[in-house]
Design a protein around this motif. Sequence first.
Motif, mmCIF file in Angstrom:
data_model
loop_
_atom_site.group_PDB
_atom_site.id
_atom_site.type_symbol
_atom_site.label_atom_id
_atom_site.label_comp_id
_atom_site.label_asym_id
_atom_site.label_seq_id
_atom_site.Cartn_x
_atom_site.Cartn_y
_atom_site.Cartn_z
ATOM 1 N N ARG A 256 -10.344 -4.765 -3.342
ATOM 2 C CA ARG A 256 -10.761 -3.360 -3.207
ATOM 3 C C ARG A 256 -10.188 -2.468 -4.311
ATOM 4 O O ARG A 256 -10.020 -1.254 -4.117
ATOM 5 N N SER A 257 -9.903 -3.007 -5.462
ATOM 6 C CA SER A 257 -9.330 -2.219 -6.546
ATOM 7 C C SER A 257 -10.383 -1.523 -7.396
ATOM 8 O O SER A 257 -10.041 -0.704 -8.257
ATOM 9 N N ASP A 258 -11.654 -1.794 -7.167
ATOM 10 C CA ASP A 258 -12.741 -1.243 -7.975
ATOM 11 C C ASP A 258 -13.109 0.169 -7.524
ATOM 12 O O ASP A 258 -12.780 0.601 -6.413
ATOM 13 N N ASN A 259 -13.838 0.887 -8.378
ATOM 14 C CA ASN A 259 -14.235 2.266 -8.108
ATOM 15 C C ASN A 259 -15.091 2.376 -6.842
ATOM 16 O O ASN A 259 -14.887 3.265 -6.009
ATOM 17 N N TRP A 260 -16.053 1.463 -6.672
ATOM 18 C CA TRP A 260 -16.957 1.490 -5.504
ATOM 19 C C TRP A 260 -16.145 1.405 -4.215
ATOM 20 O O TRP A 260 -16.335 2.211 -3.298
ATOM 21 N N SER A 261 -15.241 0.449 -4.143
ATOM 22 C CA SER A 261 -14.450 0.252 -2.929
ATOM 23 C C SER A 261 -13.475 1.392 -2.705
ATOM 24 O O SER A 261 -13.261 1.830 -1.553
ATOM 25 N N GLN A 262 -12.869 1.898 -3.768
ATOM 26 C CA GLN A 262 -11.926 2.993 -3.640
ATOM 27 C C GLN A 262 -12.609 4.242 -3.088
ATOM 28 O O GLN A 262 -12.055 4.955 -2.245
ATOM 29 N N ARG A 263 -13.806 4.498 -3.561
ATOM 30 C CA ARG A 263 -14.538 5.675 -3.085
ATOM 31 C C ARG A 263 -14.856 5.558 -1.588
ATOM 32 O O ARG A 263 -14.798 6.543 -0.859
ATOM 33 N N LEU A 264 -15.213 4.367 -1.131
ATOM 34 C CA LEU A 264 -15.648 4.191 0.251
ATOM 35 C C LEU A 264 -14.501 4.026 1.231
ATOM 36 O O LEU A 264 -14.608 4.418 2.400
ATOM 37 N N GLY A 265 -13.421 3.407 0.812
ATOM 38 C CA GLY A 265 -12.353 3.071 1.743
ATOM 39 C C GLY A 265 -12.618 1.731 2.397
ATOM 40 O O GLY A 265 -13.729 1.194 2.358
ATOM 41 N N GLU A 266 -11.603 1.172 3.008
ATOM 42 C CA GLU A 266 -11.649 -0.200 3.509
ATOM 43 C C GLU A 266 -12.774 -0.432 4.522
ATOM 44 O O GLU A 266 -13.488 -1.428 4.448
ATOM 45 N N VAL A 267 -12.929 0.470 5.488
ATOM 46 C CA VAL A 267 -13.900 0.231 6.564
ATOM 47 C C VAL A 267 -15.317 0.131 6.009
ATOM 48 O O VAL A 267 -16.044 -0.828 6.287
ATOM 49 N N ARG A 268 -15.725 1.091 5.197
ATOM 50 C CA ARG A 268 -17.097 1.068 4.681
ATOM 51 C C ARG A 268 -17.284 0.024 3.589
ATOM 52 O O ARG A 268 -18.364 -0.548 3.456
ATOM 53 N N ALA A 269 -16.237 -0.243 2.812
ATOM 54 C CA ALA A 269 -16.346 -1.289 1.805
ATOM 55 C C ALA A 269 -16.547 -2.652 2.462
ATOM 56 O O ALA A 269 -17.253 -3.519 1.941
#
Length: 549
Positions: free
Chosen positions: A409-422
């Motif tokens: 989860r270190s990427d921009n997409w995952s960071q923007r969404l947070g763990e639950v939505r990623a």
Amino acid sequence: MSSAPDRTAPELILIAERVHTFSSTTVEDPASVNAIAIRDGRILEVGNDTHLRELADEHTAIDKMPGATVTPGLTDGHTHIVFGLELTRGVQLADLSLHEVRDQLAAAARQVESGTWLFGWGVDPNIFTETGFDGRIFDDVTNDRPIFLRMRDAHSAIVNTAAITAVGLTGNETFPDESAVVVDETGAPTGYLLELVAMDLVYNQAPTESMQERVERLGEVLNGMAQAGLTGTHVMDFHPGSQEVLERYEAQAELPLRLRFSPMVPPGSSQEQLDEIAAQQGLHGRRWRVEGVKFMIDGTIDNGSAWLTEPDCYGESLHSIWTDPQAYRDALRFFAEKGISTATHAIGDQGVSFVLDAIEALGDIASRASHRIEHIETIPDQTVARFAQLGVAASMQPIHGTRHTRADRSDNWSQRLGEVRAARGWRSADLRRSGAVLALGSDWPVTPYDPRVMMAESIIRRPVAQPGLDPVQPEQGLTALEAFEGYTNHAAKAIGATDEGQIVAGAQANFTVFTADPLHLSAEELAEVRVLATFVQGQRSATAVAVTN
């Protein structure tokens, strides 16, 4: 003296080691099916070569491929073929660091005269993590040469001060949708262009390629696709100039793929625009046609323009790019009433739910045409089941997850969404096993088009060339059969086609021929299995078209 050809005999019988029909109606033992009889671009009969030879006359050609496996012709469910020529103009910058991008631009600037525009594409948004999205950081290496760099999601671009000046951007520009010329705290343009209309404002004032350059590059792309095993693609636009490029190409050579174009419906379209798009339906050449329309309800997560139920970590992604979402519902109904198929780009959870709601609200009208949603990057459990319930196809590109996100989860997409939505990202397995139709594709040029690699990564959920990386949500991996169906019979179902995607009597004679059985290879082997041939409408597809003036 030779007798006249029998009008009922096959023109060609293709014989291989095995044929995977991807049809539930094949009567014979599937293990005994190894031959296909073809006439007039259609399949006459499928079965054992001993039986099919009995249908032949002296004019029937026999094409033997010992050891080979034939599948229905692979179809990429989402590409931008002619528009992609524009999207891939200039220097490829994919997967480069900020330092490497600067070096590439500096080298390109040294090779051209003062004032010459420089183009690049595939820029990773993660390179702007420390600087913010600002094109002025390239001024020192490009000087007075305007630059136009497309981000890898194709929904945003970066320009430098020279381009801002050349075009006359002020930061006060307004648009009919959520497009924007982003400004800094002083109100000055940063060079970050958000969404298509803002990008076009700049790009349309830059020098264009000649028609011949575009035709030649189109040939290179399509022949590369054919060599990789594709026999067709669903093109999610009918970009201005597409018809002219296609007609110019077909005046000189046969397209190696079948192309189905769905014109884009711009956010906030007037009734006149809707009527014009409806009038384009049915335009066609020998191997291309206009069929269906393409909407976009939101943008992308990486640039903060997706439509989410809750904001991302920067407080962004809370709006549709249709400033008036009701106008989308009205436009959707307009086309549905005419029996015109629709596809809607929806990435965020709220965007996907909104589109499903709009289709459900059509009632019986929805059954007049097929409807599908593109991308579907993050959705909760309750949304998954709605696709099968409403008969809405899911059209996905799992490779976006494997290439643009990381398991940690270190990427921009995952960071923007947070763990639950990623953790709800690219739920291809969940959608498929819920009973939904699942078409697969690349979104070329956002990611490479090779279907073998695409299918391999949808199985193992990581870049096939990087075995050291952890898979991203491996529980969403598809089986080899599901992956192949995503490129064949499910791609056909997504557009309501009954004569594509399977090898049965009456279907179009479109095939992909492999040197080994791709359903019984590892994902790594599938990515590299050789394509022996492709057939389009019963003819071996060209793989080296020479296009001349």
